[in-house]
Design a protein around this motif. Structure first.
Motif, mmCIF file in Angstrom:
data_model
loop_
_atom_site.group_PDB
_atom_site.id
_atom_site.type_symbol
_atom_site.label_atom_id
_atom_site.label_comp_id
_atom_site.label_asym_id
_atom_site.label_seq_id
_atom_site.Cartn_x
_atom_site.Cartn_y
_atom_site.Cartn_z
ATOM 1 N N ILE A 70 -8.526 -2.395 2.941
ATOM 2 C CA ILE A 70 -7.284 -1.798 3.432
ATOM 3 C C ILE A 70 -7.174 -1.910 4.958
ATOM 4 O O ILE A 70 -6.140 -2.370 5.471
ATOM 5 C CB ILE A 70 -7.133 -0.344 2.954
ATOM 6 N N THR B 230 -1.011 4.220 2.195
ATOM 7 C CA THR B 230 -0.879 2.813 1.803
ATOM 8 C C THR B 230 -0.451 2.727 0.340
ATOM 9 O O THR B 230 -1.006 1.985 -0.462
ATOM 10 C CB THR B 230 -2.191 2.053 2.047
ATOM 11 N N LEU C 28 -4.231 -4.031 6.859
ATOM 12 C CA LEU C 28 -3.348 -3.342 7.812
ATOM 13 C C LEU C 28 -3.405 -4.015 9.180
ATOM 14 O O LEU C 28 -2.384 -4.149 9.858
ATOM 15 C CB LEU C 28 -3.743 -1.871 7.931
ATOM 16 N N ILE D 122 0.506 -6.515 1.864
ATOM 17 C CA ILE D 122 0.294 -5.109 1.513
ATOM 18 C C ILE D 122 0.497 -4.884 0.020
ATOM 19 O O ILE D 122 -0.274 -4.166 -0.627
ATOM 20 C CB ILE D 122 1.225 -4.201 2.345
ATOM 21 N N ALA E 65 2.660 2.720 5.031
ATOM 22 C CA ALA E 65 2.291 1.524 5.783
ATOM 23 C C ALA E 65 3.306 0.398 5.605
ATOM 24 O O ALA E 65 3.662 -0.287 6.567
ATOM 25 C CB ALA E 65 0.903 1.054 5.355
#
Length: 340
Positions: free
Chosen positions: A166, A228, A170, A255, A242
């Motif tokens: 993650i 997220t 990001l 994502i 996010a």
């Protein structure tokens, strides 16, 4: 005459149960191991121990159900062990992080399993990952994170875990300043390191954070700064998503595929390939019956564990869907996840 009568009764029992009589008796006096790929005290361990306390009631023969922690490489050691070494006799379940399936797609060295060949038991909940950082780090909002002049130090366990993947996605998709410090044995170790000032925090499931970092969240010493998830969690209405910061289609795809899709299968329970189908069905049914057990649900609520189960059939279908991603998207994910 007696032998004929006995044989007839056995046949009737088999027909009525839909399973061979010897399968019904197989688990009596036996012990089922749940091999958890992370250390004690973390979210994976907490879920597994709650399940182990109640699942025996829903397996014919009422076997013992125990948890064995097999840490290392972000649960890859446990996944490989269940695939290659554990006997396919229905007495060993594996519980490791589903992000490893994506690692197989990317050809990661050390992956010695084929996710398409596991026997899938089910999942207690889809992951709902968030990023939580300590108040002491000074990063108490997404805006402060984006504005940080130096990379924010986050803890990870290993490639394939949400704690590692993650933050990397990001960073690649949104440009967030991140320094990943990986190699911790589990999320409980990351939490302790953050509380000790070694790290700013980390990214993993909200249900796990809420259960194992409860004191920090309630006191304000730990703050959830980013979700997220595809949609806001009802308990975190003011925490931004996010994906809403994504400025390009490529960022949104990274994502979606790398976080949202993988999160649906992040907590799989599996049996080794080749486990007899009748035992697979017994374990699948026992798992799903446990998910509806009132005492289990009360136990889960007490531990602040979310329960939104996915059946073995649904889990298998979702995992197989990951193997249908386009080669170009897999390449972009690989680039993001291999970056140091």
């Amino acid at each position: 005459m007696y032998k004929l009568w006995f044989s007839l009764m056995v046949l009737i029992t088999m027909l009525l149960s839909g399973r061979p009589a010897f399968t019904q008796d197989f688990y009596k006096g036996k012990t089922i191991r749940i091999v958890v790929g992370f250390s004690a005290g973390g979210g994976f361990d907490t879920y597994a121990r709650a399940i182990s306390r109640h699942m025996h009631k829903h397996i014919p023969g009422n076997p013992n159900v125990i948890v064995e922690n097999m840490t290392g490489a972000g649960s890859l050691i446990a996944a490989n062990n269940v695939y290659k070494i554990a006997k396919p006799d229905g007495l060993t379940m594996g519980h490791f992080i589903g992000g490893l399936f994506m690692q197989q797609l990317q050809g990661r060295a050390g992956v010695e399993f084929d996710a398409r060949k596991f026997e899938y038991v089910g999942s207690p909940v889809p992951d709902k990952p968030v990023c939580a950082l300590t108040k002491a780090s000074g990063i108490t909002s997404a805006e402060k994170w984006f504005a940080s002049k130096t990379p924010v130090k986050l803890g990870g366990t290993a490639p394939g875990s949400n704690t590692d993947d993650i933050p990397k996605i990001l960073r690649a998709a949104l440009g967030l300043p991140v320094q990943l410090v990986t190699g911790y044995k589990g999320t409980s170790d990351i939490r302790l390191a953050a509380e000790g000032g070694e790290l700013a925090g980390g990214c993993w499931g909200w249900g796990s954070i809420r259960a194992t970092w409860r004191k920090g969240i309630e006191s304000g010493d730990a703050v959830v700064v980013l979700q997220t998830l595809p949609e806001s969690h009802s308990e975190l209405p003011k925490v931004p998503l996010a994906i809403n910061y994504a400025e390009t289609e490529e960022a949104r795809q990274l994502i979606q595929a790398g976080i949202h899709d993988v999160s649906a299968v992040i907590r799989p329970y599996v049996l080794p390939p080749g486990t007899p189908k009748d035992r697979v069905q017994i374990i699948r049914k026992g798992f799903m019956d446990t998910m509806k057990d009132r005492e289990f649900l009360a136990d889960a609520e007490k531990s602040k564990l979310d329960i939104e189960p996915m059946s073995g059939e649904e889990l298998e279908k979702t995992v197989l869907g990951l193997f249908k991603l386009s080669p170009s998207l897999i390449g972009k994910l690989k680039e993001a996840l291999e970056a140091k």
